[in-house]
Structures are given as structure tokens and as C-alpha cells.
Write an enzyme that holds these catalytic residues in place. Structure first.
Site, PDB file in Angstrom:
ATOM      1  N   ASN A   7      10.108  10.527  73.806  1.00  0.00           N
ATOM      2  CA  ASN A   7      10.349  11.886  74.076  1.00  0.00           C
ATOM      3  C   ASN A   7      11.843  12.557  73.821  1.00  0.00           C
ATOM      4  O   ASN A   7      12.775  12.092  74.239  1.00  0.00           O
ATOM      5  CB  ASN A   7      10.133  12.025  75.530  1.00  0.00           C
ATOM      6  CG  ASN A   7      10.571  13.656  75.941  1.00  0.00           C
ATOM      7  OD1 ASN A   7      10.295  14.516  75.388  1.00  0.00           O
ATOM      8  ND2 ASN A   7      10.492  13.858  77.605  1.00  0.00           N
ATOM      9  N   LYS A   9      12.941  15.361  73.601  1.00  0.00           N
ATOM     10  CA  LYS A   9      13.467  16.418  74.278  1.00  0.00           C
ATOM     11  C   LYS A   9      14.179  17.463  73.317  1.00  0.00           C
ATOM     12  O   LYS A   9      13.423  17.518  72.082  1.00  0.00           O
ATOM     13  CB  LYS A   9      14.358  16.304  75.459  1.00  0.00           C
ATOM     14  CG  LYS A   9      14.043  15.037  76.401  1.00  0.00           C
ATOM     15  CD  LYS A   9      14.628  14.687  77.553  1.00  0.00           C
ATOM     16  CE  LYS A   9      14.086  13.438  78.465  1.00  0.00           C
ATOM     17  NZ  LYS A   9      14.704  13.270  79.738  1.00  0.00           N
ATOM     18  N   HIS A  85       6.149  17.391  82.279  1.00  0.00           N
ATOM     19  CA  HIS A  85       7.302  16.587  82.446  1.00  0.00           C
ATOM     20  C   HIS A  85       8.370  17.180  83.644  1.00  0.00           C
ATOM     21  O   HIS A  85       8.189  18.589  83.873  1.00  0.00           O
ATOM     22  CB  HIS A  85       8.215  16.711  81.111  1.00  0.00           C
ATOM     23  CG  HIS A  85       9.156  15.950  81.218  1.00  0.00           C
ATOM     24  ND1 HIS A  85      10.600  16.055  81.425  1.00  0.00           N
ATOM     25  CD2 HIS A  85       9.412  14.515  80.630  1.00  0.00           C
ATOM     26  CE1 HIS A  85      11.329  15.287  81.409  1.00  0.00           C
ATOM     27  NE2 HIS A  85      10.906  13.955  80.735  1.00  0.00           N
ATOM     28  N   GLU A  87      11.198  17.929  83.601  1.00  0.00           N
ATOM     29  CA  GLU A  87      12.265  19.089  83.155  1.00  0.00           C
ATOM     30  C   GLU A  87      11.696  20.474  83.258  1.00  0.00           C
ATOM     31  O   GLU A  87      12.039  21.370  83.602  1.00  0.00           O
ATOM     32  CB  GLU A  87      12.957  18.639  82.094  1.00  0.00           C
ATOM     33  CG  GLU A  87      13.876  17.659  82.368  1.00  0.00           C
ATOM     34  CD  GLU A  87      14.279  16.561  81.155  1.00  0.00           C
ATOM     35  OE1 GLU A  87      13.886  17.145  79.962  1.00  0.00           O
ATOM     36  OE2 GLU A  87      14.864  15.415  81.599  1.00  0.00           O
ATOM     37  N   GLU A 151       7.333   8.923  86.288  1.00  0.00           N
ATOM     38  CA  GLU A 151       8.800   9.240  86.022  1.00  0.00           C
ATOM     39  C   GLU A 151       9.630   9.480  87.320  1.00  0.00           C
ATOM     40  O   GLU A 151       9.687  10.732  87.527  1.00  0.00           O
ATOM     41  CB  GLU A 151       8.973  10.164  84.830  1.00  0.00           C
ATOM     42  CG  GLU A 151       8.485   9.835  83.725  1.00  0.00           C
ATOM     43  CD  GLU A 151       8.945  10.548  82.254  1.00  0.00           C
ATOM     44  OE1 GLU A 151       9.688   9.793  81.591  1.00  0.00           O
ATOM     45  OE2 GLU A 151       9.081  11.710  82.507  1.00  0.00           O
ATOM     46  N   GLY A 157      17.391  10.067  82.829  1.00  0.00           N
ATOM     47  CA  GLY A 157      18.861  10.409  82.158  1.00  0.00           C
ATOM     48  C   GLY A 157      19.692   9.926  83.146  1.00  0.00           C
ATOM     49  O   GLY A 157      21.085  10.252  82.873  1.00  0.00           O
ATOM     50  N   SER A 187      15.084   6.296  82.364  1.00  0.00           N
ATOM     51  CA  SER A 187      16.308   5.220  81.789  1.00  0.00           C
ATOM     52  C   SER A 187      15.595   3.851  81.323  1.00  0.00           C
ATOM     53  O   SER A 187      16.372   2.854  81.684  1.00  0.00           O
ATOM     54  CB  SER A 187      17.091   5.113  82.879  1.00  0.00           C
ATOM     55  OG  SER A 187      17.839   6.149  83.286  1.00  0.00           O
ATOM     56  N   GLY A 208      13.119   8.541  76.978  1.00  0.00           N
ATOM     57  CA  GLY A 208      13.900   9.598  76.561  1.00  0.00           C
ATOM     58  C   GLY A 208      15.199   9.226  75.793  1.00  0.00           C
ATOM     59  O   GLY A 208      14.857   8.900  74.475  1.00  0.00           O
ATOM     60  N   GLY A 209      16.442   9.213  76.300  1.00  0.00           N
ATOM     61  CA  GLY A 209      17.448   9.113  75.572  1.00  0.00           C
ATOM     62  C   GLY A 209      17.648   7.725  74.682  1.00  0.00           C
ATOM     63  O   GLY A 209      18.240   7.785  73.350  1.00  0.00           O
TER      64      GLY A 209
END
Ligand code: PGA
Length: 226
Positions: A7, A9, A85, A87, A151, A157, A187, A208-209
Site C-alpha cells: 500500500n 498510500k 483503511h 487512515e 491492521e 507506521g 509495520s 505500507g512503508g
């Protein structure tokens, strides 16, 4: 086969998207999906890795400024969408009801769906994790083209990962409510992916990251083969 989804983002415009695909090769034996921002979808589609959007509206078309329909995504060669999600829930007013509508419309149109659930830190501290997951999962329609991503919001994050045991437990309780594949997100890094993905109830990862770099995303994809 495990599923690993990246993802991105709100990262990577078109040139960074091209650079990623120049450097990334998905290993065989794992289902890999990439979720770029809307503006990079058409460029990412057709490069050998299935492409999902990060959100999708429930209407076919209409006066919904800033939204994108399943039909528009399909026209680009997009195969699925992330829905709900945390967010979106936290910053953009996404509710269980809008998650349900987005999931239903996307599935009906022929997209695959990764539907996200997860408790916040204060919900976990208050002992509400079970109730939150039951409420969020109840809004997600069962469908063979849908997987759930667990999640925990406090792990997204933040560098704080759920322990493999804690994730395993949450996945088991989700599967009791909704028999489907359940991905873990929050993470996930090359360093913790093998241990997380070894849990029997963890069917893959939503990353993600660490999905932004071809090297680290590739390492996580390979961890799903172990
Ligand atoms: P993270 O994000 O891997 O950067 O924690 C996961 C996600 O939000 O899907």
C-alpha cells in the site's frame, strides 16, 4: 498461496512508479499486489503485478467530487481495491456503513477487495478489541474475491508490530466471524516478516512503508514463501 500487498498510500507520482517497476520483480509462489495512488494506476497496470486502488466509491458515476468508481478503475486494468483503511476511517470519515457500501459495489463490479479492520491503541487498552473487530467485520460482506486485512491502528507506521502471537490470536477471532484469508498489516518489515508470516492464521501481509522500496518489498514477498 500467501498474498502480499504493498500500500503506497500518498507516495510515488508517475516517475517514481516507473522506477519502482523497473527495479521490482515479484517472486513466483506468492500472490503480490501493488496499490499505488490513483494518478499512477494506469501506468502501473499491465506490468506483471496486479494493481489495486486504495479506495473506491459505491456509485457507478455521479456528483461525488473527489471519488472514483469501480468501473473507472476496471477501465484502467485495475483488479481490486483496498477498502476501509484505518487512515480513511481516521481522517476521512469512513464508517462501517460506507465500508460495507464500497465493498459491495466493488465486488459487484468485479473488483477484488482487501477490507481493513483493526482497533486503536485506546480501544485495545480499554479491552474493546474483540467488540471493535466484531463490529467492523460484521460490516464486511463475505465473498470469494474479498480478503480481510487486520491492521491494529497502533502498529501502523509506528514501528510497533503486533507480536506474532497477538496477531495470530486476532486473526483466529476474525476467521471465526468471517471465514476468509486474513492479512496482517502494521509495520511489517523484512526483519519481522518471516516470523509473522509463519503464523498459521496469517495468510499474507498488507505492507505500507516497507513496500515503497523494491528491495524491502521483494524481501517481504520472499518471506511469504518460507
Ligand atoms: P505500515 O502501514 O506498514 O507503514 O505500518 C501499513 C498500512 O497502513 O497498510
Amino acid at each position: 498461496m500467501k498474498l502480499v500487498a504493498g500500500n503506497w498510500k500518498m507516495f510515488k507520482g508517475t516517475s517514481e512508479t516507473l522506477a519502482f517497476f523497473d527495479a521490482f520483480e515479484a517472486p513466483a509462489g506468492v500472490e503480490v499486489v501493488v496499490c499505488p495512488p490513483f494518478t499512477s494506476l494506469s501506468l502501473a497496470a499491465g506490468r506483471g503485478v496486479p494493481v489495486y486502488a486504495q479506495n473506491v466509491h459505491w456509485a457507478v458515476e455521479g456528483a461525488f467530487t473527489g471519488e472514483i468508481s469501480a468501473q473507472m478503475l476496471l477501465e484502467l486494468g485495475v483488479e481490486g481495491a483496498v477498502v476501509g483503511h484505518s487512515e480513511r476511517r481516521q481522517y476521512f470519515g469512513e464508517t462501517d456503513e460506507t465500508v460495507r457500501k464500497r465493498c459491495e459495489a466493488a465486488l459487484e463490479a468485479g473488483l477484488r477487495v482487501i477490507a481493513c479492520v483493526g482497533e486503536t491503541e485506546s480501544e485495545r487498552e480499554a479491552g474493546e478489541t474483540g467488540a471493535v473487530l466484531r463490529r467492523q467485520v460484521a460490516a464486511i460482506p463475505p465473498h470469494e474475491a474479498l480478503v480481510i486485512a487486520y491492521e491494529p491502528v497502533w502498529a501502523i507506521g509506528t514501528g510497533k508490530t503486533a507480536t506474532p502471537e497477538l496477531a495470530q490470536q486476532a486473526h483466529e477471532s476474525i476467521k471465526e466471524l468471517h471465514p476468509t484469508r486474513v492479512l496482517y498489516g502494521g509495520s511489517v518489515k523484512p526483519e519481522n516478516a518471516v516470523e509473522l508470516l509463519a503464523q498459521p492464521a496469517i495468510d499474507g501481509a498488507l505492507v505500507g512503508g516497507a513496500s515503497l522500496e523494491p528491495g524491502s518489498f521483494g524481501a517481504i514477498c520472499r518471506a511469504a514463501l518460507a
